[in-house]
Design an enzyme around this catalytic site. Structure first.
Site, PDB file in Angstrom:
ATOM      1  N   ASP A   8      -4.818 -70.234 -55.075  1.00 31.81           N
ATOM      2  CA  ASP A   8      -4.262 -69.043 -54.420  1.00 31.81           C
ATOM      3  C   ASP A   8      -3.348 -69.382 -53.248  1.00 31.81           C
ATOM      4  O   ASP A   8      -3.236 -68.620 -52.290  1.00 31.81           O
ATOM      5  CB  ASP A   8      -5.401 -68.106 -53.947  1.00 31.81           C
ATOM      6  CG  ASP A   8      -6.423 -67.867 -55.039  1.00 31.81           C
ATOM      7  OD1 ASP A   8      -5.988 -67.616 -56.167  1.00 31.81           O
ATOM      8  OD2 ASP A   8      -7.632 -67.961 -54.764  1.00 31.81           O
ATOM      9  N   LYS A  11       1.388 -70.800 -55.599  1.00 29.11           N
ATOM     10  CA  LYS A  11       2.150 -71.769 -56.420  1.00 29.11           C
ATOM     11  C   LYS A  11       3.160 -71.063 -57.323  1.00 29.11           C
ATOM     12  O   LYS A  11       4.248 -71.566 -57.549  1.00 29.11           O
ATOM     13  CB  LYS A  11       1.199 -72.598 -57.291  1.00 29.11           C
ATOM     14  CG  LYS A  11       0.391 -73.605 -56.504  1.00 29.11           C
ATOM     15  CD  LYS A  11      -0.558 -74.369 -57.380  1.00 29.11           C
ATOM     16  CE  LYS A  11      -1.693 -73.491 -57.900  1.00 29.11           C
ATOM     17  NZ  LYS A  11      -2.529 -72.871 -56.854  1.00 29.11           N
ATOM     18  N   HIS A  37      -1.241 -66.847 -61.621  1.00 31.32           N
ATOM     19  CA  HIS A  37      -0.107 -67.147 -60.744  1.00 31.32           C
ATOM     20  C   HIS A  37       0.774 -65.912 -60.622  1.00 31.32           C
ATOM     21  O   HIS A  37       1.234 -65.368 -61.616  1.00 31.32           O
ATOM     22  CB  HIS A  37       0.696 -68.330 -61.295  1.00 31.32           C
ATOM     23  CG  HIS A  37      -0.028 -69.642 -61.156  1.00 31.32           C
ATOM     24  ND1 HIS A  37       0.524 -70.843 -61.484  1.00 31.32           N
ATOM     25  CD2 HIS A  37      -1.271 -69.921 -60.684  1.00 31.32           C
ATOM     26  CE1 HIS A  37      -0.356 -71.823 -61.226  1.00 31.32           C
ATOM     27  NE2 HIS A  37      -1.459 -71.272 -60.752  1.00 31.32           N
ATOM     28  N   THR A  38       0.989 -65.478 -59.384  1.00 34.56           N
ATOM     29  CA  THR A  38       1.748 -64.247 -59.161  1.00 34.56           C
ATOM     30  C   THR A  38       3.209 -64.564 -58.849  1.00 34.56           C
ATOM     31  O   THR A  38       3.499 -65.417 -58.022  1.00 34.56           O
ATOM     32  CB  THR A  38       1.126 -63.449 -57.996  1.00 34.56           C
ATOM     33  OG1 THR A  38      -0.255 -63.217 -58.313  1.00 34.56           O
ATOM     34  CG2 THR A  38       1.839 -62.124 -57.784  1.00 34.56           C
ATOM     35  N   THR A 118     -15.119 -67.547 -62.421  1.00 35.94           N
ATOM     36  CA  THR A 118     -14.339 -66.359 -62.807  1.00 35.94           C
ATOM     37  C   THR A 118     -14.792 -65.827 -64.167  1.00 35.94           C
ATOM     38  O   THR A 118     -14.345 -64.774 -64.606  1.00 35.94           O
ATOM     39  CB  THR A 118     -12.829 -66.693 -62.884  1.00 35.94           C
ATOM     40  OG1 THR A 118     -12.628 -67.679 -63.899  1.00 35.94           O
ATOM     41  CG2 THR A 118     -12.298 -67.215 -61.561  1.00 35.94           C
ATOM     42  N   GLN A 170      -4.849 -73.891 -59.706  1.00 35.31           N
ATOM     43  CA  GLN A 170      -5.941 -73.951 -58.735  1.00 35.31           C
ATOM     44  C   GLN A 170      -5.581 -74.849 -57.552  1.00 35.31           C
ATOM     45  O   GLN A 170      -4.415 -74.942 -57.200  1.00 35.31           O
ATOM     46  CB  GLN A 170      -7.238 -74.367 -59.430  1.00 35.31           C
ATOM     47  CG  GLN A 170      -7.620 -73.300 -60.426  1.00 35.31           C
ATOM     48  CD  GLN A 170      -8.106 -73.849 -61.746  1.00 35.31           C
ATOM     49  OE1 GLN A 170      -7.690 -74.898 -62.201  1.00 35.31           O
ATOM     50  NE2 GLN A 170      -8.994 -73.106 -62.367  1.00 35.31           N
ATOM     51  N   VAL A 244      -7.244 -62.850 -60.669  1.00 35.19           N
ATOM     52  CA  VAL A 244      -7.945 -62.681 -61.943  1.00 35.19           C
ATOM     53  C   VAL A 244      -9.181 -61.800 -61.787  1.00 35.19           C
ATOM     54  O   VAL A 244      -9.450 -60.935 -62.611  1.00 35.19           O
ATOM     55  CB  VAL A 244      -8.330 -64.061 -62.533  1.00 35.19           C
ATOM     56  CG1 VAL A 244      -9.195 -63.903 -63.778  1.00 35.19           C
ATOM     57  CG2 VAL A 244      -7.069 -64.860 -62.864  1.00 35.19           C
ATOM     58  N   ARG A 247     -11.804 -60.146 -56.696  1.00 32.16           N
ATOM     59  CA  ARG A 247     -12.792 -60.340 -55.622  1.00 32.16           C
ATOM     60  C   ARG A 247     -12.082 -60.604 -54.292  1.00 32.16           C
ATOM     61  O   ARG A 247     -11.043 -61.270 -54.266  1.00 32.16           O
ATOM     62  CB  ARG A 247     -13.668 -61.565 -55.928  1.00 32.16           C
ATOM     63  CG  ARG A 247     -14.623 -61.370 -57.078  1.00 32.16           C
ATOM     64  CD  ARG A 247     -15.478 -62.601 -57.304  1.00 32.16           C
ATOM     65  NE  ARG A 247     -14.693 -63.726 -57.788  1.00 32.16           N
ATOM     66  CZ  ARG A 247     -15.216 -64.924 -58.092  1.00 32.16           C
ATOM     67  NH1 ARG A 247     -16.502 -65.141 -57.945  1.00 32.16           N
ATOM     68  NH2 ARG A 247     -14.457 -65.888 -58.533  1.00 32.16           N
ATOM     69  N   LEU A 276       3.940 -67.598 -44.616  1.00 31.87           N
ATOM     70  CA  LEU A 276       4.141 -67.830 -43.185  1.00 31.87           C
ATOM     71  C   LEU A 276       4.233 -66.496 -42.431  1.00 31.87           C
ATOM     72  O   LEU A 276       3.814 -66.381 -41.283  1.00 31.87           O
ATOM     73  CB  LEU A 276       5.449 -68.617 -43.020  1.00 31.87           C
ATOM     74  CG  LEU A 276       5.622 -69.375 -41.727  1.00 31.87           C
ATOM     75  CD1 LEU A 276       4.540 -70.434 -41.584  1.00 31.87           C
ATOM     76  CD2 LEU A 276       6.993 -70.040 -41.688  1.00 31.87           C
ATOM     77  N   THR A 316       8.305 -66.568 -46.824  1.00 31.38           N
ATOM     78  CA  THR A 316       8.356 -65.589 -45.741  1.00 31.38           C
ATOM     79  C   THR A 316       8.198 -64.156 -46.251  1.00 31.38           C
ATOM     80  O   THR A 316       8.513 -63.214 -45.536  1.00 31.38           O
ATOM     81  CB  THR A 316       9.688 -65.715 -44.975  1.00 31.38           C
ATOM     82  OG1 THR A 316      10.765 -65.577 -45.926  1.00 31.38           O
ATOM     83  CG2 THR A 316       9.800 -67.061 -44.278  1.00 31.38           C
TER      84      THR A 316
END
Ligand code: IMP
Length: 330
Positions: A8, A11, A37-38, A118, A170, A244, A247, A276, A316
């Site tokens: 998280d 990446k 991955h978002t 998960t 991860q 995912v 939580r 940041l 940013t």
């Protein structure tokens, strides 16, 4: 590209940015579907669990590594959603997660309660792979048209002087070998492991980018040095929710000692620091290095001095392009 903390780190965004900025011919994802991955690009949000985040650049070919694990329905849906059909292929040796793997994980108290898994079936599929009973991508009829030899393709491109981007999943301290066992995932998550998953030898590597977030988060149990009480984390605006699992993530300030160890374990040659703007709100949306406020520049300089590795990019904002690019990759 690998995570330096507990996953998280952001990446997906870093990979997407580099995929647009640099000239890669091929981008390959390792890992499995427990890692989301978002990517937020041009106003749209993707939460990817199989397709490489580099899909945002339509000129890049995409691959899924031999050591990766996919779930067929999820993969096909993601390929459609990202419009990556025609330029994505899955190594025939990639493993297949089936419903019974998920059911087996759900019925394990150890995984659900102690490890805080998960419960996506990944660990049980790994067990079956070790037992040599796991079905592989090459055995699945519906994948027939997208199977290829990803390792062969990656090594051919490298030998032609073309660049290949590997997207790890991860984070270093969720590694089965180097993490906070038993509160870890079911694979090694360091740079060497992702090379092995793809089938590329260590001498072919130009750069290892380790991604850190400006603070540390962790989903599920296990040690977290400097963990903040929930009300403090909420006050700071550092609370996040798992991609995912949904939580809430536990939170701690940036941990330079942990970062040093991640640099060591991965042979980092470059560092990316994300989010940041969450710690320094005045940098929100900044893209020009000259516009970085003095206190932020000072913090980056301190991190660089302690880690002895250049910080090449800063996140940013959520959008892929909300990035300050500071350095060059090889
Ligand atoms: P599993 O790999 O799903 O069995 O989960 C084992 C541990 O790794 C749990 O603490 C999970 O929360 C954590 N974990 C697995 N994948 C990720 C990820 O992509 N991001 C953050 N934590 C993860």
């Amino acid at each position: 590209m690998v995570g330096g903390f507990f996953g998280d780190e952001g990446k997906g965004k870093v990979v997407a940015y580099l995929a647009l900025k640099k000239k890669f011919s091929l981008a390959i994802r390792g890992g499995a579907i427990n890692a989301g991955h978002t990517v937020v690009y041009r106003g749209r949000t993707w939460k990817l669990r199989s397709v490489p985040s580099a899909f945002v650049n339509p000129g890049i070919e995409l691959g899924i590594a031999a050591g990766a694990l996919v779930k067929v329905d999820l993969l096909l849906r993601e390929i459609e959603e990202t419009g990556s059909a025609g330029r994505i292929c899955v190594d025939g040796m990639a493993g297949i997660i089936e419903d019974h793997h998920v059911e087996r994980e759900r019925s394990s108290d150890h995984l659900a309660k102690t490890v805080g898994s998960t419960l996506q079936g990944v660990g049980e599929a790994m067990v079956d792979r070790v037992r040599r009973v796991l079905r592989l991508a090459r055995d699945v009829e519906t994948l027939r048209n997208i199977i290829c030899d990803v390792s062969e393709k990656a090594n051919t491109y490298l030998s032609e002087g073309r660049d290949v981007l590997i997207e790890g999943t991860q984070g270093t301290f969720l590694s089965l070998y180097h993490g906070t066992y038993p509160y870890v995932t079911s694979r090694d998550t360091t740079a060497s492991a992702f090379l092995s998953e793809v089938g590329i030898g260590p001498k072919m590597v130009g750069d290892v980018v380790v991604v850190f977030k400006s603070y540390v988060t962790r989903v599920g149990p296990g040690p977290l040095r400097g963990e903040l009480p929930v009300d403090e984390a909420v006050r700071l605006g550092w609370v996040e929710y798992g991609t995912v699992t949904g939580r809430p993530r536990r939170v701690a300030p940036f941990d330079i000692e942990l970062a040093k160890r991640a640099v060591m374990l991965n042979s980092a040659t470059a560092i990316a620091i994300t989010k940041l703007d969450v710690v320094f709100p005045e940098v929100k949306g900044v893209r020009d290095p000259a516009k970085l406020p003095g206190r932020v520049r000072k913090w980056i300089d301190e991190v660089e001095a302690a880690l002895k590795v250049p910080v090449i990019m800063l996140g940013t904002g959520e959008e892929v392009e909300d990035t300050v690019y500071l350095g060059e990759l090889e």
